[in-house]
Every structure is written in structure tokens, then in C-alpha cells.
Design a protein around this motif. Sequence first.
Motif, PDB file in Angstrom:
ATOM      1  N   VAL A  47       0.916  -1.203  -0.156  1.00  0.00           N
ATOM      2  CA  VAL A  47      -0.014   0.002   0.061  1.00  0.00           C
ATOM      3  C   VAL A  47       0.941   1.261  -0.074  1.00  0.00           C
ATOM      4  O   VAL A  47       1.985   1.246   0.375  1.00  0.00           O
ATOM      5  N   LYS A  48       0.259   2.465  -0.507  1.00  0.00           N
ATOM      6  CA  LYS A  48       0.977   3.643  -0.467  1.00  0.00           C
ATOM      7  C   LYS A  48       1.062   4.314   0.882  1.00  0.00           C
ATOM      8  O   LYS A  48       1.676   5.138   1.236  1.00  0.00           O
ATOM      9  N   ALA A  49       0.029   3.772   1.863  1.00  0.00           N
ATOM     10  CA  ALA A  49       0.008   4.265   3.328  1.00  0.00           C
ATOM     11  C   ALA A  49      -0.728   3.578   3.912  1.00  0.00           C
ATOM     12  O   ALA A  49      -1.845   2.774   3.561  1.00  0.00           O
ATOM     13  N   LEU A  50      -0.381   3.292   5.196  1.00  0.00           N
ATOM     14  CA  LEU A  50      -1.250   2.249   5.944  1.00  0.00           C
ATOM     15  C   LEU A  50      -2.745   2.758   6.363  1.00  0.00           C
ATOM     16  O   LEU A  50      -3.082   4.092   6.588  1.00  0.00           O
ATOM     17  N   ARG A  56      -8.113  -1.828   8.853  1.00  0.00           N
ATOM     18  CA  ARG A  56      -7.167  -2.869   8.474  1.00  0.00           C
ATOM     19  C   ARG A  56      -7.888  -4.160   8.718  1.00  0.00           C
ATOM     20  O   ARG A  56      -8.504  -4.344   9.427  1.00  0.00           O
ATOM     21  N   GLY A  57      -7.212  -5.020   7.573  1.00  0.00           N
ATOM     22  CA  GLY A  57      -8.144  -6.493   7.557  1.00  0.00           C
ATOM     23  C   GLY A  57      -7.407  -7.044   8.603  1.00  0.00           C
ATOM     24  O   GLY A  57      -6.327  -6.947   9.028  1.00  0.00           O
ATOM     25  N   TYR A  62       1.097  -5.426   6.097  1.00  0.00           N
ATOM     26  CA  TYR A  62       0.809  -4.387   5.188  1.00  0.00           C
ATOM     27  C   TYR A  62       2.287  -3.935   4.945  1.00  0.00           C
ATOM     28  O   TYR A  62       3.324  -4.060   5.736  1.00  0.00           O
ATOM     29  N   LEU A  63       2.745  -3.453   3.715  1.00  0.00           N
ATOM     30  CA  LEU A  63       4.222  -3.010   3.296  1.00  0.00           C
ATOM     31  C   LEU A  63       3.878  -1.725   2.621  1.00  0.00           C
ATOM     32  O   LEU A  63       3.440  -1.742   1.535  1.00  0.00           O
TER      33      LEU A  63
END
Length: 222
Positions: A47-50, A56-57, A62-63
Motif C-alpha cells: 500500500v502507499k499508506a497504512l 485494516r484487515g 502491510y508493506l
Amino acid sequence: MSARLTTRIWADDEGGYAAPLAAALLSLATGVVVAAILLVLQPVARVKALPKPAERGHGTVYLVEGNRDAGRLQTAPEKIQFLLRGQLVTFSEEDINALLEAAFAARAKKSSDGWATPGTPNVRIHEGVIQIAVEVKVECLGQKMRVQLQARGTLRERAEGWFFEPAEVMLGALPLERIPFAAGWVTANFLDPRRLHPDLATAWNRLGRVVVEGNLVKAALR
């Protein structure tokens, strides 16, 4: 008499107790290994941002990758030369990623005989924390797979020089910092900055000052 009787009972039933115990331990170990493999192979969401915590799943890893700038392919190598000349040089994540891209583009042409081949590392610097992410190609028992390695930490000076010291190391969705020696082995083999760029490796051993400020790294040689 009681002690002899107890000893005899345990001796007679030794096989009866040992077999179920061994089976239970083997089953437990197998379950732990299978669970670890499933966590390692779990896809990582880039993702571009958290996302916000409420969005959030559950169980999703996430990265957020560091920025790249193709224009830095021309200017970033010059900063290494300035560093080697003894100047204090400021590196952004775009500079570092440009250096890594150039280094690994040449390295990718060479075949690897190892069971695990790291791809081009991606560096992100955010609020004083350095993140290194690497996709690793793994070949095991005739199967080919890709797993995502990511670590977050900072640079620490030791007696033998500067090192990347991660506070968190994730292989897929498996937190390696919770496994004794695992995080250290992975860091040394896949995340050591001296392995990332040939010119950077030369300068790295001569580093005398390193400061991580916000989204920048400032460095100077001894």
C-alpha cells in the motif's frame, strides 16, 4: 517395597507412556512447522499508506514501500564519491533506492545457485525509522515461491562498525524477532548494508558518523 513396586509399574508401562507422548510431541512440532510455513507464505499487501486501524484487515500484513525516482540514477552515485572524499553527505530514500536499483540490475544478470535469491531491496525512511524490504525467491523440494521480507529499525554503532539493527523482522506474516537467532541470521544474510552496493560497502567500513533525521540519513567517513 512401595518404591520397588512403583519402579516395576513404570518399567512395565514404559512403552505405553512413551509412544503416546512421542506422538503428541511430534504432532505438536508438525503443527508448529506447518503454521510457520503458512505464515511465511501469506501474501503481503503493498500500500502507499497504512490504512486506519479500523480499516485494516484482520491478520493482514502491510508493506509501505519507499519512494523511487528514476532521475536519481544519475545523481545518487555522485553522492557516494562525495562521501569517499570525506564530505558529509545527506541521502534520501530515493537516493538509496536508486543506488540499489543500479547495483541489483547488474547482479540480476548473474545466475544464482542458492536456494534463496533476494531481489532488489527497497528502503523507506520515515520518522527516524529505516525499513528494508526484500522479495526473496525460494526454491525448495522442486517448488518455486516468493516470500516478502521486511524489517524496521535503525543504525547502531558497535566496536566493529555500523550495523542495521532491526526492532521488527517479518517474513511474510511470521515475526522472526520472536524466534531465537532467526532475526539475526536473516539480517546478516539478506539485510546487511554492506551487501547492498559495492561502492557503499567500501565506504561503509569507514563510516564515522551516521545520523538518521526524519526521512534522511546523513553520513560522513572517519
